[in-house]
Design an enzyme around this catalytic site. Structure first.
Site, PDB file in Angstrom:
ATOM      1  N   TYR A  31      10.081 -36.625  10.419  1.00 34.34           N
ATOM      2  CA  TYR A  31       9.117 -36.390  11.228  1.00 34.34           C
ATOM      3  C   TYR A  31       8.505 -35.126  10.825  1.00 34.34           C
ATOM      4  O   TYR A  31       9.062 -34.351  10.045  1.00 34.34           O
ATOM      5  CB  TYR A  31       9.510 -36.462  12.746  1.00 34.34           C
ATOM      6  CG  TYR A  31      10.446 -35.125  13.059  1.00 34.34           C
ATOM      7  CD1 TYR A  31      11.767 -34.888  12.828  1.00 34.34           C
ATOM      8  CD2 TYR A  31       9.795 -34.015  13.724  1.00 34.34           C
ATOM      9  CE1 TYR A  31      12.442 -33.879  13.110  1.00 34.34           C
ATOM     10  CE2 TYR A  31      10.494 -32.838  14.135  1.00 34.34           C
ATOM     11  CZ  TYR A  31      11.895 -33.038  13.764  1.00 34.34           C
ATOM     12  OH  TYR A  31      12.583 -31.781  14.147  1.00 34.34           O
ATOM     13  N   LYS A 146      13.756 -33.108   7.093  1.00 25.26           N
ATOM     14  CA  LYS A 146      13.240 -33.189   8.740  1.00 25.26           C
ATOM     15  C   LYS A 146      13.554 -34.461   9.226  1.00 25.26           C
ATOM     16  O   LYS A 146      12.664 -35.285   9.353  1.00 25.26           O
ATOM     17  CB  LYS A 146      11.789 -32.689   8.845  1.00 25.26           C
ATOM     18  CG  LYS A 146      11.409 -32.073  10.004  1.00 25.26           C
ATOM     19  CD  LYS A 146      10.055 -31.138  10.065  1.00 25.26           C
ATOM     20  CE  LYS A 146       9.522 -30.701  11.301  1.00 25.26           C
ATOM     21  NZ  LYS A 146      10.549 -30.171  12.336  1.00 25.26           N
ATOM     22  N   GLU A 178      19.567 -20.778  11.010  1.00 24.47           N
ATOM     23  CA  GLU A 178      18.253 -20.777  11.665  1.00 24.47           C
ATOM     24  C   GLU A 178      18.469 -21.259  13.109  1.00 24.47           C
ATOM     25  O   GLU A 178      19.670 -21.207  13.524  1.00 24.47           O
ATOM     26  CB  GLU A 178      17.387 -21.680  10.822  1.00 24.47           C
ATOM     27  CG  GLU A 178      17.931 -23.352  10.953  1.00 24.47           C
ATOM     28  CD  GLU A 178      17.462 -24.348  10.121  1.00 24.47           C
ATOM     29  OE1 GLU A 178      16.005 -24.214   9.975  1.00 24.47           O
ATOM     30  OE2 GLU A 178      17.673 -25.245   9.826  1.00 24.47           O
ATOM     31  N   LEU A 202      15.895 -25.786   7.249  1.00 21.68           N
ATOM     32  CA  LEU A 202      14.592 -26.476   7.037  1.00 21.68           C
ATOM     33  C   LEU A 202      13.586 -25.285   6.502  1.00 21.68           C
ATOM     34  O   LEU A 202      13.596 -24.154   7.117  1.00 21.68           O
ATOM     35  CB  LEU A 202      14.159 -27.085   8.361  1.00 21.68           C
ATOM     36  CG  LEU A 202      12.925 -27.889   8.134  1.00 21.68           C
ATOM     37  CD1 LEU A 202      13.104 -29.235   7.456  1.00 21.68           C
ATOM     38  CD2 LEU A 202      11.907 -28.132   9.410  1.00 21.68           C
TER      39      LEU A 202
HETATM   40  N1  PLP Z   1      13.909 -25.205  11.601  1.00 22.56           N
HETATM   41  C1  PLP Z   1      14.254 -26.214  12.089  1.00 22.56           C
HETATM   42  C2  PLP Z   1      15.442 -26.910  11.900  1.00 22.56           C
HETATM   43  C3  PLP Z   1      13.102 -26.986  12.752  1.00 22.56           C
HETATM   44  O1  PLP Z   1      13.254 -28.005  13.242  1.00 22.56           O
HETATM   45  C4  PLP Z   1      11.756 -26.366  12.620  1.00 22.56           C
HETATM   46  C5  PLP Z   1      10.632 -26.945  13.122  1.00 22.56           C
HETATM   47  O2  PLP Z   1      10.532 -27.869  13.836  1.00 22.56           O
HETATM   48  C6  PLP Z   1      11.689 -24.992  11.724  1.00 22.56           C
HETATM   49  C7  PLP Z   1      12.615 -24.718  11.310  1.00 22.56           C
HETATM   50  C8  PLP Z   1      10.215 -24.425  11.727  1.00 22.56           C
HETATM   51  O3  PLP Z   1       9.463 -24.958  10.999  1.00 22.56           O
HETATM   52  P1  PLP Z   1       8.013 -25.065  10.847  1.00 22.56           P
HETATM   53  O4  PLP Z   1       7.616 -23.701  10.677  1.00 22.56           O
HETATM   54  O5  PLP Z   1       7.419 -25.752  10.059  1.00 22.56           O
HETATM   55  O6  PLP Z   1       7.495 -25.340  12.182  1.00 22.56           O
END
Ligand code: PLP
Length: 280
Positions: A31, A146, A178, A202
């Site tokens: 997603y 993701k 994270e 991620l």
């Molecule tokens: N880390 C994880 C596990 C996430 O699910 C997300 C976003 O959903 C992020 C970091 C932040 O990513 P982004 O800045 O692309 O929203």
């Protein structure tokens, strides 16, 4: 509310998915969440690249990536969203009655689902900062994908909610990876630290934007894991994501940082972020 499901824009009532969809049975899907600024999808190319990568790594054979941008804008328009939108897009491997764990023998047609809702960031959180809690990172070893398999995240996030925190920051073998849905940053001696790109996090698009700011404005930056036991040696913290933007962290578990004041570098990164999104 209108949603996009497999080539059609439908009302929620009409949007039906087979119970044999592998997204439902196995969380066999990927997603993206994307938001708009000034009605334009923010860093759409980056989201699309990450989606392509997630599809490649999970071997989901979805070909119509080039049409997604127009579909999303059309969906936002048809939902009459005034101001800004938050778009959720999910692609699963598709539906197969056989329910084999390995890919079914027949050719599957991936399921594409997209929703778009009105969205406004939480200004109070961004001004005052938020509380986070630390939780053990019990996720799999491909957090760079993701994936919709989010049960460990659901549980950690619920624990945070029960402790009046907005996010759970995950710790694997003593190192901070994270948040459940955010990237985590800490600042020490005017240097910004965040976990390195790897299979354990991620690569957030907002994280990438912050690292670009650091480079542009000559703020020292280090992609290095932060040890949970060293947290007290850092003096500013923030989390980043599409929906949280740059949100200061003022409490970690029972520790109130800087008497709850938002740090100087965090504030300056927030103001650069505000400027580029206002002008986007
Ligand atoms: N880390 C994880 C596990 C996430 O699910 C997300 C976003 O959903 C992020 C970091 C932040 O990513 P982004 O800045 O692309 O929203």
């Amino acid at each position: 509310m209108l949603v996009f499901l497999n080539n059609r824009i439908l009302s929620l009532d009409e949007a039906n998915i087979s119970p044999f969809d592998r997204g439902f049975l196995f969380a066999d899907g990927v997603y993206e969440s994307i938001r708009t600024y000034n009605k334009k999808l923010f860093r759409f190319r980056d989201h699309l690249d990450r989606l392509k990568r997630s599809l490649k790594e999970t071997r989901i054979d979805f070909k119509e990536l080039d049409s997604l941008e127009n579909i999303i804008y059309d969906l936002i328009k048809k939902n009459n969203i005034e101001d800004e939108a938050l778009v959720y897009l999910q692609i699963t491997r598709g539906s197969a009655i056989s329910r084999t764990h390995s890919f079914p023998k027949e050719k599957l047609s991936p399921t594409l689902f997209i929703s778009a809702k009105a969205f406004k960031e939480d200004i109070e959180e961004q001004e005052k900062g938020v509380k986070v809690i630390l939780q053990e990172d019990i996720r799999w070893l491909r957090c760079d994908i993701k994936s919709t398999s989010l049960l460990p995240v659901v549980l950690a996030s619920q624990k945070a909610t029960e402790e009046n925190a907005v996010e759970a920051i995950l710790v694997r073998d003593g190192l901070i990876t994270e948040g459940t849905h955010t990237n985590f940053f800490a600042i020490k001696d005017e240097t910004v630290f965040t976990a390195p790109k790897s299979r354990l996090i991620l690569e957030g698009i907002t994280r990438k934007v912050v690292l670009e700011f650091c480079e542009k404005f000559k703020i020292d930056c280090c992609e290095e894991f932060i040890n949970k036991d060293d947290l007290k040696n850092y003096n500013e913290f923030f989390i980043t994501s599409t929906t949280k933007e740059i949100t200061p962290v003022t409490t970690i578990d029972y520790w109130t940082i800087n008497k709850g004041e938002v740090g100087k570098i965090t504030k300056s990164l927030q103001s650069v972020f505000k400027k580029i999104t206002e002008d986007y």
